[in-house]
Design an enzyme around this catalytic site. Sequence first.
Site, short mmCIF file in Angstrom:
data_model
loop_
_atom_site.label_atom_id
_atom_site.label_comp_id
_atom_site.label_asym_id
_atom_site.label_seq_id
_atom_site.Cartn_x
_atom_site.Cartn_y
_atom_site.Cartn_z
N VAL A 66 41.21 -39.57 -84.27
CA VAL A 66 40.30 -40.24 -85.19
C VAL A 66 38.99 -40.50 -84.46
O VAL A 66 38.99 -41.06 -83.36
CB VAL A 66 40.89 -41.57 -85.72
CG1 VAL A 66 39.89 -42.27 -86.65
CG2 VAL A 66 42.20 -41.31 -86.48
N ASP A 120 45.80 -42.81 -72.18
CA ASP A 120 46.25 -44.07 -72.80
C ASP A 120 47.77 -44.09 -72.58
O ASP A 120 48.26 -43.43 -71.66
CB ASP A 120 45.85 -44.10 -74.29
CG ASP A 120 46.01 -45.48 -74.90
OD1 ASP A 120 45.25 -46.38 -74.54
OD2 ASP A 120 46.93 -45.68 -75.72
N ALA A 131 36.67 -43.26 -80.43
CA ALA A 131 37.68 -42.32 -80.93
C ALA A 131 39.04 -42.72 -80.36
O ALA A 131 39.12 -43.56 -79.45
CB ALA A 131 37.34 -40.90 -80.51
N LYS A 132 40.07 -42.16 -80.88
CA LYS A 132 41.41 -42.34 -80.29
C LYS A 132 42.28 -41.19 -80.76
O LYS A 132 42.08 -40.67 -81.86
CB LYS A 132 42.02 -43.68 -80.74
CG LYS A 132 43.05 -44.22 -79.78
CD LYS A 132 42.41 -44.88 -78.58
CE LYS A 132 43.43 -45.43 -77.60
NZ LYS A 132 42.78 -46.27 -76.57
N GLY A 133 43.25 -40.82 -79.94
CA GLY A 133 44.17 -39.76 -80.32
C GLY A 133 45.60 -40.21 -80.14
O GLY A 133 45.89 -41.15 -79.39
#
Length: 429
Positions: free
Chosen positions: A73, A159, A118-120
């Site tokens: 995202v 992460d 953002a992050k995945g």
Amino acid sequence: MANPMADDMRRFKSSDEKNPFEAMSERFDRAAQLLGLDPDLYAVMRVPSRELKVYIPVRMDSGHIEVFEGFRVQHNFARGPAKGGIRYAPDVTLDEVKALSAWMTWKCAVVNVPFGGAKGGVICNPIQMSQGELERLTRRYTAELFDFIGPDRDVPAPDMNTNEQTMAWIMDTYSMHKGYTVNAVVTGKPIALGGSLGRREATGRGVLFCVNEAVKRFNLTPEKTSVVVQGSGNVGGIGAQLMYEVGYKVTAISDVGGGIYNSNGLNIPQVLSYLQANKTLEGYKEAEQVSNKELLEIECDVLAPCATENQITSENADRIKCKILAEGANGPTTPKADKILHDKGIFVIPDILANAGGVTVSYFEWVQDRMGYFWREDEVNQRLEEKMVASFIELSNLAELHNVDTRTAAYMLAIDRVAFDTKMRGIYA
Ligand code: NAD
């Protein structure tokens, strides 16, 4: 004010105090309202720019193909490339990734680094997968995201359950497709591949710098300050170690299995060696065993939740007995708990500032990669301290000026910066 997600909000509000996207949205709304944010900017900033969902075929060691679901995202690009980690977990959801991507936007803006958020996430169980399976998963996920990531587009980082090795695979896969080495496509890489000195310790060090500033407000010195830390990983373990080194009295620490407490202070290097050797804190001699729940309720000057989200809720907030709450973890406190802590007069160093040391040194890593020139560790640490202290002071001044709690002030600071840049650029609508 128009609220395009009002239905979603109502759906979560009554039932789920712990929904991370709801927690983020509630705080965003409050800060946006106090800022009098223009409704057009509000509508644009409240939602992510892009949500990608990919299906990732992986040949497993047994020979068959398994298809994994992954997300990325990209929440906001107004201030620069999107930035944020990738987590591998069996229970990761799009909603969680959306919330985390927004937090990255606000976090980068709070410390004033030129990135969006953002992050995945990939739904998988990394503990049950071999290194080969993890490598193939990572490479194919990278290939699926190839057109959307890059040093000027979106820069992933580690992460939960991803690490330096994962970043090395992403960098290599991206570079193979490009035809040349692009080390600035990820941060949190091994030093040998263009990583930054000080990155591994950066989040814990950032927590320390914030705590140093907060204790001054209470006329305390490190020697007179007791600290309780939940979590003993990258943030909690390193944070506790750094605080111990400068003289703080760390009286309790935990891992997922529970914690230990000694009112006279723990020898943190010894505790961490014990944990490394035994993979548990159970049986550590010079302390009492406590549960994670009990640990949060220990009387102390500084409580640093550095493990996971939703640890302080409406259920236990009134039993929290610290003067300063330093949120090393992302989202450890629910919005309902915020109000209770505020009424108790607890000084909160909100997550989007307290744990921003990691992304700050990620920014330094990206800068060094692009220059092809690398800094000494003391230079990295000094620049980190300057950024953290400046942001802490800005945030505290804003809280005083508007007579709001520090979390609201952090969101106000961040939203104002992103809104200013969005307005200058104009909305391409
Ligand atoms: P980590 O995996 O290195 O350590 C997590 C620690 O928390 C471990 O000690 C683990 O045993 C403990 N833990 C896990 N689940 C728990 C639970 N349910 N109850 C109590 N303890 C539990 O992770 P980390 O990198 O230290 O990250 C911790 C938090 O900080 C996360 O919220 C993460 O998103 C956030 N964060 C990390 C960084 C970073 O640079 N590592 C940066 C910003 C924010």
